[in-house]
Write a protein that holds these residues in place. Sequence first.
Motif, PDB file in Angstrom:
ATOM      1  N   GLU A 101     132.445 140.472  -7.990  1.00  9.45           N
ATOM      2  CA  GLU A 101     132.090 140.774  -6.608  1.00  9.45           C
ATOM      3  C   GLU A 101     131.340 142.102  -6.551  1.00  9.45           C
ATOM      4  OE1 GLU A 101     135.462 140.703  -4.072  1.00  9.45           O
ATOM      5  OE2 GLU A 101     136.058 138.663  -4.623  1.00  9.45           O
ATOM      6  N   ARG A 102     130.464 142.219  -5.573  1.00  7.73           N
ATOM      7  CA  ARG A 102     129.736 143.460  -5.396  1.00  7.73           C
ATOM      8  C   ARG A 102     130.733 144.610  -5.149  1.00  7.73           C
ATOM      9  NH1 ARG A 102     124.567 143.126  -3.757  1.00  7.73           N
ATOM     10  NH2 ARG A 102     124.966 141.368  -2.350  1.00  7.73           N
ATOM     11  N   GLY A 103     130.572 145.680  -5.899  1.00 11.34           N
ATOM     12  CA  GLY A 103     131.469 146.823  -5.767  1.00 11.34           C
ATOM     13  C   GLY A 103     132.540 146.897  -6.835  1.00 11.34           C
ATOM     14  N   ASP A 104     132.737 145.811  -7.607  1.00  9.73           N
ATOM     15  CA  ASP A 104     133.710 145.851  -8.700  1.00  9.73           C
ATOM     16  C   ASP A 104     133.310 146.900  -9.734  1.00  9.73           C
ATOM     17  OD1 ASP A 104     135.030 143.755  -7.537  1.00  9.73           O
ATOM     18  OD2 ASP A 104     134.568 142.278  -9.101  1.00  9.73           O
ATOM     19  N   VAL A 105     134.305 147.594 -10.264  1.00 13.52           N
ATOM     20  CA  VAL A 105     134.091 148.445 -11.431  1.00 13.52           C
ATOM     21  C   VAL A 105     134.443 147.594 -12.645  1.00 13.52           C
ATOM     22  CG1 VAL A 105     134.811 150.524 -12.661  1.00 13.52           C
ATOM     23  CG2 VAL A 105     134.557 150.575 -10.170  1.00 13.52           C
ATOM     24  N   ALA A 106     133.454 147.319 -13.485  1.00 15.33           N
ATOM     25  CA  ALA A 106     133.633 146.329 -14.543  1.00 15.33           C
ATOM     26  C   ALA A 106     133.198 146.862 -15.903  1.00 15.33           C
ATOM     27  CB  ALA A 106     132.841 145.064 -14.218  1.00 15.33           C
ATOM     28  N   VAL A 107     133.887 146.393 -16.929  1.00  9.74           N
ATOM     29  CA  VAL A 107     133.498 146.670 -18.312  1.00  9.74           C
ATOM     30  C   VAL A 107     132.717 145.472 -18.829  1.00  9.74           C
ATOM     31  CG1 VAL A 107     134.352 147.028 -20.666  1.00  9.74           C
ATOM     32  CG2 VAL A 107     135.438 148.218 -18.756  1.00  9.74           C
ATOM     33  N   PHE A 108     131.630 145.751 -19.553  1.00  8.58           N
ATOM     34  CA  PHE A 108     130.776 144.682 -20.071  1.00  8.58           C
ATOM     35  C   PHE A 108     130.192 145.098 -21.416  1.00  8.58           C
ATOM     36  CE2 PHE A 108     128.289 147.569 -17.493  1.00  8.58           C
ATOM     37  CZ  PHE A 108     127.147 147.796 -18.241  1.00  8.58           C
ATOM     38  N   ARG A 109     129.710 144.110 -22.127  1.00  9.12           N
ATOM     39  CA  ARG A 109     129.021 144.370 -23.403  1.00  9.12           C
ATOM     40  C   ARG A 109     127.556 144.669 -23.126  1.00  9.12           C
ATOM     41  NH1 ARG A 109     130.126 142.730 -28.473  1.00  9.12           N
ATOM     42  NH2 ARG A 109     128.022 141.878 -28.592  1.00  9.12           N
ATOM     43  N   HIS A 110     127.065 145.764 -23.725  1.00  6.61           N
ATOM     44  CA  HIS A 110     125.651 146.090 -23.588  1.00  6.61           C
ATOM     45  C   HIS A 110     124.823 144.948 -24.176  1.00  6.61           C
ATOM     46  CE1 HIS A 110     121.791 148.073 -24.329  1.00  6.61           C
ATOM     47  NE2 HIS A 110     122.167 148.994 -23.438  1.00  6.61           N
ATOM     48  N   PRO A 111     123.798 144.487 -23.452  1.00  9.43           N
ATOM     49  CA  PRO A 111     123.026 143.327 -23.913  1.00  9.43           C
ATOM     50  C   PRO A 111     122.353 143.501 -25.271  1.00  9.43           C
ATOM     51  CG  PRO A 111     122.593 143.750 -21.592  1.00  9.43           C
ATOM     52  CD  PRO A 111     123.393 144.916 -22.102  1.00  9.43           C
ATOM     53  N   VAL A 112     122.095 144.739 -25.690  1.00  5.92           N
ATOM     54  CA  VAL A 112     121.420 144.968 -26.970  1.00  5.92           C
ATOM     55  C   VAL A 112     122.378 145.532 -28.019  1.00  5.92           C
ATOM     56  CG1 VAL A 112     119.613 146.268 -28.172  1.00  5.92           C
ATOM     57  CG2 VAL A 112     119.146 145.270 -25.928  1.00  5.92           C
ATOM     58  N   SER A 113     123.039 146.643 -27.716  1.00  4.50           N
ATOM     59  CA  SER A 113     123.881 147.310 -28.720  1.00  4.50           C
ATOM     60  C   SER A 113     125.223 146.624 -28.920  1.00  4.50           C
ATOM     61  CB  SER A 113     124.115 148.772 -28.315  1.00  4.50           C
ATOM     62  OG  SER A 113     124.974 148.855 -27.191  1.00  4.50           O
ATOM     63  N   GLY A 114     125.699 145.901 -27.900  1.00  6.97           N
ATOM     64  CA  GLY A 114     127.003 145.261 -27.993  1.00  6.97           C
ATOM     65  C   GLY A 114     128.166 146.187 -27.707  1.00  6.97           C
ATOM     66  N   ARG A 115     127.894 147.473 -27.447  1.00  6.19           N
ATOM     67  CA  ARG A 115     128.967 148.420 -27.139  1.00  6.19           C
ATOM     68  C   ARG A 115     129.509 148.166 -25.731  1.00  6.19           C
ATOM     69  NH1 ARG A 115     129.539 148.644 -32.003  1.00  6.19           N
ATOM     70  NH2 ARG A 115     128.091 149.887 -33.248  1.00  6.19           N
ATOM     71  N   ASP A 116     130.768 148.530 -25.527  1.00 10.43           N
ATOM     72  CA  ASP A 116     131.389 148.348 -24.221  1.00 10.43           C
ATOM     73  C   ASP A 116     130.950 149.454 -23.262  1.00 10.43           C
ATOM     74  OD1 ASP A 116     132.665 146.203 -25.305  1.00 10.43           O
ATOM     75  OD2 ASP A 116     134.647 147.144 -25.415  1.00 10.43           O
ATOM     76  N   PHE A 117     130.487 149.068 -22.076  1.00  6.40           N
ATOM     77  CA  PHE A 117     130.076 149.987 -21.022  1.00  6.40           C
ATOM     78  C   PHE A 117     130.934 149.722 -19.792  1.00  6.40           C
ATOM     79  CE2 PHE A 117     126.743 151.177 -23.639  1.00  6.40           C
ATOM     80  CZ  PHE A 117     125.744 151.931 -23.025  1.00  6.40           C
ATOM     81  N   ILE A 118     131.035 150.729 -18.914  1.00  7.60           N
ATOM     82  CA  ILE A 118     131.709 150.536 -17.638  1.00  7.60           C
ATOM     83  C   ILE A 118     130.816 151.075 -16.528  1.00  7.60           C
ATOM     84  CG2 ILE A 118     133.009 152.707 -17.844  1.00  7.60           C
ATOM     85  CD1 ILE A 118     135.333 151.186 -16.364  1.00  7.60           C
ATOM     86  N   LYS A 119     130.535 150.230 -15.540  1.00  5.90           N
ATOM     87  CA  LYS A 119     129.690 150.589 -14.400  1.00  5.90           C
ATOM     88  C   LYS A 119     130.200 149.814 -13.179  1.00  5.90           C
ATOM     89  CE  LYS A 119     126.746 152.779 -17.164  1.00  5.90           C
ATOM     90  NZ  LYS A 119     126.618 154.259 -17.182  1.00  5.90           N
ATOM     91  N   ARG A 120     129.494 149.997 -12.080  1.00  9.18           N
ATOM     92  CA  ARG A 120     129.844 149.280 -10.854  1.00  9.18           C
ATOM     93  C   ARG A 120     128.854 148.139 -10.629  1.00  9.18           C
ATOM     94  NH1 ARG A 120     133.232 150.676  -6.826  1.00  9.18           N
ATOM     95  NH2 ARG A 120     133.337 152.853  -7.557  1.00  9.18           N
TER      96      ARG A 120
END
Length: 278
Positions: A101-120
């Motif tokens: 949902e819009r506004g969620d704070v989510a962890v995801f895999r970077h599309p290139v490096s594969g490292r875990d990122f956290i953004k909104r």
Amino acid sequence: MASESKKSGGIVETIKTIVYALLIAGVFRTLFFQPFWIPSGSMKDTLLIGDFLFVNKMSYGYSYASCPSLYLPNFGIDVDAKDLCGWADGDNSRLFGSEPERGDVAVFRHPVSGRDFIKRVIGLPGDEIQMIRGVLHINGTAVELAQQPDFEETASPQGPQGLRPRCANGPVGTGGTCVKERFAETLPNGRTHSILNIGTQGSDNTPVYSVPEGHYFMMGDNRDNSSDSRVPSVAGGVGFVPYENMIGKANRVVFSSAGSSMLFFWTWRGDRFFEKIE
């Protein structure tokens, strides 16, 4: 002889216990919750460097990105989720999937490096996103902003990496007060969160980004200090994040330490323990 046999059996049982414990921990991390340390200041003041949280993997269902990854460069360890579950990669779908949902704070895999990122999560599939003079526009409409008291922190090295904060009041010496403008930003679905502003820079004015189907537009709350979807992934940013790269939703800070090690109890931020993430 009996003593040696008993000793040997004890060692075998210990090894089996460790293996079982690791298997249980692996299954738990894969299916339910993944621990995550906040390494940078890109999500201030929602999340601070040294915050520790668990990511709820059940929020969005499961994909190849749900498999655990382990990156410990000092020990030469780099186990990627694709190494374990690469067979499930490629179709941008999820098992038991639920859309962010819009506004969620989510962890995801970077599309290139594969490292875990956290953004909104800012942009949903089909949205048009643009920054104009530092104000977020979604589908041609500016979001609502309300001025809040400035965010202040001590200008000193933060976290294990010793990162120094950027300040709106210019370069500040160690021990000084670092100030950033703070606003309450309300998204079209009514979700309100805090964002920070350091100054005028190139990312305050962007072209229109059209979010492709099956992808999401992610941004940090510390808008002038965030590598996010405003820059393509091949150019060092994040770009559009595929649905299958989402790992889970962050709901609550469990523990927080302002020091370079969690063992330095005098640096613990007790007021952030179990704080809800807005």
